[in-house]
Write an enzyme that holds these catalytic residues in place. Structure first.
Site, short mmCIF file in Angstrom:
data_model
loop_
_atom_site.label_atom_id
_atom_site.label_comp_id
_atom_site.label_asym_id
_atom_site.label_seq_id
_atom_site.Cartn_x
_atom_site.Cartn_y
_atom_site.Cartn_z
N GLY A 23 41.46 3.04 21.44
CA GLY A 23 40.28 3.85 21.16
C GLY A 23 39.11 3.00 20.74
O GLY A 23 39.17 1.77 20.70
N GLY A 50 35.76 3.39 17.83
CA GLY A 50 35.11 4.19 16.79
C GLY A 50 33.82 3.54 16.33
O GLY A 50 33.29 2.63 16.98
N GLY A 97 34.20 -0.20 15.74
CA GLY A 97 34.39 -0.99 16.95
C GLY A 97 35.65 -0.57 17.70
O GLY A 97 36.16 0.54 17.52
N VAL A 143 39.56 -0.29 18.79
CA VAL A 143 40.78 -0.13 18.01
C VAL A 143 41.97 -0.48 18.90
O VAL A 143 42.12 0.05 20.00
CB VAL A 143 40.95 1.31 17.48
CG1 VAL A 143 42.16 1.39 16.56
CG2 VAL A 143 39.69 1.76 16.75
N LYS A 196 41.10 -2.65 13.92
CA LYS A 196 39.70 -2.36 14.29
C LYS A 196 38.95 -3.68 14.38
O LYS A 196 39.04 -4.51 13.48
CB LYS A 196 39.05 -1.43 13.26
CG LYS A 196 39.70 -0.05 13.18
CD LYS A 196 39.00 0.82 12.13
CE LYS A 196 39.70 2.16 11.95
NZ LYS A 196 39.47 3.05 13.08
N ASP A 242 32.94 10.38 6.41
CA ASP A 242 33.15 10.55 7.85
C ASP A 242 34.39 11.39 8.10
O ASP A 242 35.14 11.15 9.05
CB ASP A 242 33.29 9.18 8.52
CG ASP A 242 33.16 9.26 10.04
OD1 ASP A 242 32.48 10.18 10.54
OD2 ASP A 242 33.75 8.41 10.73
#
Length: 381
Positions: A86, A88, A91, A93, A107, A203
């Site tokens: 992924g 985020g 950066g 992942v 990350k 978040d």
């Protein structure tokens, strides 16, 4: 004469002893202050920012693990695409397997060495809770920064509600299961708010509520915005736009993060648990209202009942569902002052879950006086 001399010597000895005790007390206080490397002065207008050398916390700070670049490269097959899981705000992942057999989520972003980065990792990695994803350590090499977290295998709740796993989630997401997920996430978030000074997540969203192999929820990315500095809330990224629905009005307008803005985000999360849809979904092609705006402008419960996830069928009580919806309405109030605290939300979820479990168990045993979901709100009309 000898008595007088003895009295003088005794008094002098007492005075010396007293001075010695005072010196010991002063030395202890100074050494204790030096041992606490973070005080409550952050040098920021945002009291929730925990970055830098001066943050006071009631935590036993431990030395965060420093990973070597070579170890991370080996764990991710040289950060190959097959390990990429992924991307985020921080950066990319990656999923990695360490030499000791532990799976981790890594990350990665570009960034030079920074003591503030190390200090923040040290602070966040000391926070441990069953319902929080643990930050294990960091790496700073070759113009890059890395955060290493424990890997949570079963993904996020968003994937079960409306993502890749949505087709197989019916049994796992009965109403009682959703309440249990909400309760676990509330415990993690409330724990952050009990730290001294409190840590604001900033978040919180459905995609940041992960579940392990036992479907126990764990809140991810707590304090991650503290690494990012001042970032734009809105931007060209579709993911940023989608995430904006979780931000409280005072955050979108004035960038005022607080524990109450976390409560607002949590209310949006509860709404997605209720509806099984993304909260920015419009009610209809002809409507300008999304799900959050509908709840904020509700007129009666019968309207809100139309957004309940159809996969729930009637496998819940009207009383439990109505109390759950009332809690959502309070959490997403546009006024931060009218929103409850996370400790209150936690208490309410616990109460609703306990009552729902009791009542549905009674229904299963043949007790006829409980209103099921199929009769939702009809009794109050």
């Amino acid at each position: 004469m000898s008595r007088t001399l003895a009295a003088i010597l005794g008094g002098a000895a007492g005075a010396v002893a007293l001075v010695g005790i005072v010196i010991l007390i002063i030395w202890f206080c100074l050494s204790h202050n030096r041992s606490v490397s973070r005080t409550s002065e952050t040098g920021s207008s945002d009291p929730s920012v925990q970055v830098g050398r001066n943050v006071g916390v009631e935590l036993a700070l431990r030395e965060a693990r420093h990973f070597e670049m070579a170890e991370l490269s080996l764990a991710t097959k040289n950060f190959s695409d097959i390990s990429l899981i992924g991307e985020g705000k921080f950066g990319e992942v990656y999923k990695g397997l360490l030499h000791d057999g532990m799976f981790v989520a890594i990350k990665k972003r570009f960034g030079g060495p920074s003591q503030d980065f190390v200090d923040e990792v040290r602070y966040l990695s000391a926070i441990e809770h069953r319902n929080l994803v643990t930050l294990l350590g960091y790496c700073q090499e070759n113009g890059q920064q890395f955060l290493i977290y424990e890997h949570i295998p079963s993904g996020s709740i968003s994937s079960y509600l409306y993502g890749t796993a949505a087709q197989v989630s019916q049994e796992k997401l009965e109403f009682k299961n959703r309440l249990q997920i909400a309760l676990g996430a509330a415990k993690g978030l409330a724990h952050l708010h009990t730290l001294s000074p409190r840590l604001v997540h900033k978040d919180f969203k459905t995609a940041n509520v992960l579940v392990d192999e036992n479907f126990i929820p764990k809140v991810a990315d707590a304090g991650l915005r503290n690494f990012l500095g001042r970032i734009d809330i809105a931007g060209p990224s579709s993911q940023v736009v989608a995430d904006e629905i979780f931000l409280a009005p005072e955050v979108r307008e004035f960038r005022r993060f607080s524990d109450k803005s976390d409560v607002y985000s949590f209310g949006v999360f509860l709404l997605e648990l209720l509806s099984g849809q993304e909260a920015n979904t419009l009610l209809s092609p002809d409507s300008n209202l999304n799900l959050v705006e509908m709840v904020q402008n509700y007129q009666d419960h019968s309207n809100i009942s139309t957004i309940i996830d159809q996969r729930l069928g009637n496998r819940f009580t009207a009383e439990g569902m109505e109390e759950f919806i009332q809690l959502i309405i309070r959490c997403v109030d546009t006024s931060s002052e009218r929103r409850p605290s996370m400790s209150y939300v936690l208490m309410e979820l616990d109460r609703i879950l306990e009552k729902e479990t009791t009542l549905t168990t009674l229904v299963g045993e043949g007790i006829p006086n409980v209103i099921l979901g199929s009769q939702l709100f009809k009794a109050s009309k």
